[in-house]
Design an enzyme around this catalytic site. Structure first.
Site, PDB file in Angstrom:
ATOM      1  N   CYS A  33     -43.452 -32.754 -40.280  1.00 10.04           N
ATOM      2  CA  CYS A  33     -43.353 -34.183 -40.013  1.00 10.04           C
ATOM      3  C   CYS A  33     -42.410 -34.963 -40.886  1.00 10.04           C
ATOM      4  CB  CYS A  33     -44.790 -34.728 -40.103  1.00 10.04           C
ATOM      5  SG  CYS A  33     -44.791 -36.525 -39.675  1.00 10.04           S
TER       6      CYS A  33
ATOM      7  N   ASP B 253     -44.823 -34.669 -28.028  1.00  9.59           N
ATOM      8  CA  ASP B 253     -44.617 -35.423 -29.349  1.00  9.59           C
ATOM      9  C   ASP B 253     -44.303 -36.799 -28.860  1.00  9.59           C
ATOM     10  OD1 ASP B 253     -44.070 -36.598 -31.624  1.00  9.59           O
ATOM     11  OD2 ASP B 253     -43.670 -34.691 -32.548  1.00  9.59           O
TER      12      ASP B 253
ATOM     13  N   HIS C  85     -47.214 -33.579 -31.530  1.00 20.09           N
ATOM     14  CA  HIS C  85     -46.965 -33.615 -32.893  1.00 20.09           C
ATOM     15  C   HIS C  85     -47.929 -33.124 -33.694  1.00 20.09           C
ATOM     16  CE1 HIS C  85     -44.433 -35.274 -36.080  1.00 20.09           C
ATOM     17  NE2 HIS C  85     -45.567 -35.706 -36.593  1.00 20.09           N
TER      18      HIS C  85
END
Length: 276
Positions: free
Chosen positions: A156, A213, A245
């Site tokens: 991330c 995502d 995600h």
């Protein structure tokens, strides 16, 4: 580029022992690595203006270990990131996750995502690059690490940093970026984003992204792919069509076991084939 403050800062707390408050409740699918055969725990990394805490895991015997930097999500160096370090140590690496937000605040104690994002938004890329340079030096000097065999992986927020650090430090042999943001507005603290450094990239980076995502549009992934065609690095992007995600985050509902396992196998192969 933002300048690092020269002000000395004082440690007020170390790493969290468990999971960040904001990610409760924790999924039953959470992976926990057996620490037997490892040296694992918190260390202090000397940096430009003091020290920062980091989680270090390494085999309990041997030396000259290849080094992998592990870069956190926005939730800090909590139990998930610490376990990723242990998984890598089981493979024979010294894996180190420095707490990148340490000067700005302890995000592990915050429950509000908006408050966490406020802390993270204050972290200058220049500070991160400098801290990672210091971590590499520490690994070589204090953790039996071989900095000639240096890798980096991040998740991330850390995925974005993986791309940037691979461009910053040509000593990196390979990087694996998990769903890191690729495109963004330039600012004083974040002057460049991965797409801005793509054509000049010299280090092989593998990007792992989810087709579903909602925070990283597929068109930005395709833009990055296009830009990477002009670089001298053997860079590659893999998109898992049905993955959201944070599909590797086994402590969260977003976890997708099949894609996470495939990505991890790709990570292992990527580091091996590129000399890490």
């Amino acid at each position: 580029m933002a300048k690092l403050t020269r002000r000395k800062f004082i440690a007020v707390s170390g790493l969290t022992a468990g999971f960040a408050i904001a990610v409760q409740p924790i999924s039953a699918k959470t992976i926990t690595t057996d620490p037997q055969g490892l040296i694992a725990g918190e260390v202090k990394i000397p940096v430009a203006d003091g020290t920062i805490p980091a989680f270090r895991a390494m085999p309990d015997s041997g030396e000259n270990f290849p080094v992998i930097l592990v870069i956190q999500e926005i939730f800090g160096v909590h139990a998930y990131i610490q376990d990723v370090c242990c998984r890598l140590a089981k493979l024979g690496y010294v894996a180190i996750a420095p707490e990148m937000f340490y000067r700005q605040g302890d995000v592990s104690k915050l429950s509000d995502i908006a408050e966490i994002r406020k802390v993270v938004s204050k972290v200058p890329d220049a500070q991160v690059m400098s801290d990672l340079d210091a971590t590499v030096a520490w690994a070589a000097n204090s953790a039996k690490g071989n900095s000639d065999r240096l890798g980096i992986t991040g998740f991330c927020w850390g995925g974005r940093i993986t791309w940037l650090y691979a461009a910053h430090n040509p000593q990196v042999k390979a990087g694996v970026a998990w769903y890191g943001k690729l495109v963004g507005e330039a600012s004083e603290l974040t002057p460049k984003h991965p797409i801005d450094i793509a054509k000049a990239l010299q280090v092989p980076v593998l990007g792992l992204y989810g087709g579903k995502d909602t925070g990283i549009p597929l068109d930005t992934v395709e833009q990055m792919r296009e830009q990477l065609k002009g670089c001298n690095a053997n860079a590659e992007i893999v998109v898992y069509p049905d993955a959201p995600h944070a599909f590797h985050a086994d402590y969260r509902p977003s976890y997708r076991q099949k894609e996470a396992k495939d990505g991890w196998n790709r990570l292992k192969a990527w580091f091996k084939q590129n000399g890490v």
